[in-house]
Design an enzyme around this catalytic site. Structure first.
Site, PDB file in Angstrom:
ATOM      1  N   LYS A  81      48.946  41.526  33.694  1.00 21.68           N
ATOM      2  CA  LYS A  81      48.251  42.791  33.973  1.00 21.68           C
ATOM      3  C   LYS A  81      49.238  43.914  34.238  1.00 21.68           C
ATOM      4  CE  LYS A  81      44.572  44.643  36.960  1.00 21.68           C
ATOM      5  NZ  LYS A  81      43.712  44.327  38.130  1.00 21.68           N
ATOM      6  N   GLU A 129      38.822  37.362  36.309  1.00 15.33           N
ATOM      7  CA  GLU A 129      40.021  37.637  37.098  1.00 15.33           C
ATOM      8  C   GLU A 129      39.817  37.117  38.522  1.00 15.33           C
ATOM      9  OE1 GLU A 129      42.754  41.553  38.227  1.00 15.33           O
ATOM     10  OE2 GLU A 129      40.589  41.773  37.981  1.00 15.33           O
ATOM     11  N   CYS A 144      40.672  43.971  33.747  1.00 10.83           N
ATOM     12  CA  CYS A 144      40.068  44.843  34.754  1.00 10.83           C
ATOM     13  C   CYS A 144      40.459  46.314  34.630  1.00 10.83           C
ATOM     14  CB  CYS A 144      40.390  44.294  36.153  1.00 10.83           C
ATOM     15  SG  CYS A 144      39.202  44.813  37.420  1.00 10.83           S
TER      16      CYS A 144
END
Length: 527
Positions: free
Chosen positions: A196, A96, A229
């Site tokens: 995300k 990321e 993440c």
């Protein structure tokens, strides 16, 4: 995504760690189970990238200037694709924020964004059709890398999507901006994209109106899921993807700053693989000054990881993993063992008193002697939460500590005492700092000093060796086993499972001093 507030953690966690560590963690004293059953194996790669960052991420620059910076990172990516190809890799994962960096505002990141068409609506090979859409230079480079390396490429970039003011969710500037993972096949075709969902203080990006549940097919591994993440701590999309029993692999770009004792990058990555019996391919960015390192290819039984707080260079990990990984958690891991230690654990479990909480005290029935001669309980902050703990003294013993509805127990033996303080801690409640989510945690940790108030501090070196059972009466089935030893070394539990409505972790024969052994439970419905 890391913010300027370096004290933040999770996808941004601060920590000073020991010198570099990397390697393979197998089950000490036992032969690893076959990693390539009849269904076969594939070769995976992840790259921890030391990205070239913008000198001033708040400055407003041109698209050309943004491309020049991103080209420096993409050139490294291309080198690593070819290095992975020479090792036979069929898929590579990049981190990321690795292409454009971080700490942008919504306006300053705009020149770094590619236009992102929907792969569900458009079949497109950017390398072969570069002029089909404007502002897709990064996608073109990634597509060509996949073709050149003849492998699947997973990367993260910023993307933009125009919207009309009549759309009630459309931002005032007339566009969505997403933190996006893209997947390219070995012929350069755009396979899918994931936006995300659980942003971590990322003002530059929007949250998609609906959660992307992305699973893509590969010829070498079958179905593969993807998220990013901070997503790892939430049900959607991380856990919901695995409702599909055919999803045996997760690819995971991340920009994670480590925080011990419970949420270092390689800790949670390995725990996720073990908990769900899957392969977990995690690529982190490499910025030691920000506490950012920790990548790995994790299977339920082994981890191939990299963690280095001193090197200023990236690192490529490749490993051969099973298409259908063998899980550690299962019925065969519960009642079959009859050794003395496990028998004692089962006996204690069968005779455990019934406990309930009244006001600030925990009362246990059936055994008035239960708490006689027990060490004192105390409180200390761990991961910004108020844990209740008891010290772990002596070479062997049994301890129990409770908070709200969760009681944690520890049965342990130590071959030798070290001049260190260890403690058994419990937390059952809503975590509210830098994210809101409900956790139940049982944790055996090394303290920072001999003082009780040091328990919960960030420690990387330890000498204490334990053989132990750790267990608790968890209210959730989503429990992640964390096992970390001195020098940021991962260890695999010997056994995990449910026994008499308690979830337990067993480990013996540690190869180095224990830093953390924990059962990290998530109650998603209470978030």
């Amino acid at each position: 995504m890391v913010r300027a507030m370096f004290a933040l953690f999770l996808c941004s966690c601060g920590l000073v760690l020991a010198p570099g560590a990397w390697g393979e963690a197998a089950r000490p004293g036992k032969q690893p189970r076959a990693q390539c059953p009849q269904a076969g194996c594939f070769v995976a790669a992840v790259y921890e990238h030391q990205s070239v960052l913008s000198p001033d991420p708040l400055a407003l620059i041109s698209r050309q200037e943004a491309l020049e910076l991103m080209d420096q990172n993409l050139a490294v990516y291309e080198e690593q694709v070819m290095a992975a190809a020479r090792k036979g890799a069929q898929i590579i994962v990049f981190p990321e924020d690795g292409i454009h960096g971080f700490n942008f505002t919504r306006t300053s990141i705009y020149p770094f964004l590619d236009f992102m068409p929907s792969p569900q609506l458009v079949r497109w090979n950017p390398c072969l059709e570069p002029h089909r859409f404007n502002d897709t230079e990064v996608l073109q480079r990634l597509s060509c890398m996949a073709m050149k390396g003849e492998m699947f490429v997973v990367a993260n970039l910023g993307t933009k999507q125009p919207c009309h003011s009549s759309n009630p969710g459309c931002p005032d500037d007339g566009r969505y901006q997403f933190n996006t993972n893209v997947v390219f096949s070995s012929n350069g075709t755009l396979v899918d994209r994931y936006r995300k969902h659980n942003l971590y203080f990322e003002a530059a990006f929007d949250t998609p109106l609906q959660v992307d549940h992305i699973v893509f097919d590969t010829p070498f591994a079958g179905k593969v899921g993807i998220f990013t993440c901070f997503d790892i701590l939430f049900f959607d999309p991380a856990v919901s993807l695995l409702r599909d029993p055919e999803v045996k692999h997760i690819v995971y770009p991340t920009a994670w700053m480590n925080q011990l004792p419970l949420l270092a990058a390689i800790q949670i990555q390995s725990a996720f693989a073990i908990a769900f019996g899957i392969n977990f391919l995690a690529a982190n960015v490499h910025h030691p000054t920000l506490g950012m390192t920790g990548s790995g290819i994790h299977t339920p039984l082994q981890s191939f990881w990299y963690h280095d707080m001193e090197s200023s260079r990236g690192h490529l990990i490749t490993a051969k993993v099973a298409r259908n990984p063998v899980g550690l958690v299962g019925s065969e891991n519960t009642t079959t063992d009859t050794d003395i230690s496990h028998s004692k654990f089962l006996k204690i479990l069968a005779s455990s008193p019934f406990c309930e909480r009244d006001a600030q005290e925990v009362y246990c029935e059936r055994d008035a002697r239960w708490n006689l001669d027990a060490p004192p309980t105390f409180h200390s902050e761990m991961m910004y939460d108020n844990f209740t703990l008891v010290p772990v003294w002596g070479k062997e013993g049994y301890l129990r500590v409770c908070s709200n509805s969760l009681c944690c127990s520890l049965l342990y033996q130590r071959p030798a005492l070290s001049r260190e303080l260890y403690a058994l801690g419990v937390f059952d409640g809503l975590h509210t700092v830098h994210g809101t989510y409900y956790v139940q945690v049982c944790a055996l940790v090394k303290c920072g000093s001999l003082g009780f108030d040091s328990c919960g501090q960030e420690i990387t070196e330890a000498a204490g060796v334990f053989d132990f059972h750790l267990w608790g009466n968890f209210s959730t089935s989503y429990i992640f086993p964390l096992l970390l030893t001195s020098g940021m070394t991962l260890q695999t539990p010997d056994r995990l499972g449910w026994e008499n409505e308690h979830y337990f972790l067993r480990k013996s024969g540690l190869s180095s001093g224990l830093v953390t052994a924990a059962l990290y439970g998530r109650l998603y419905e209470r978030d």
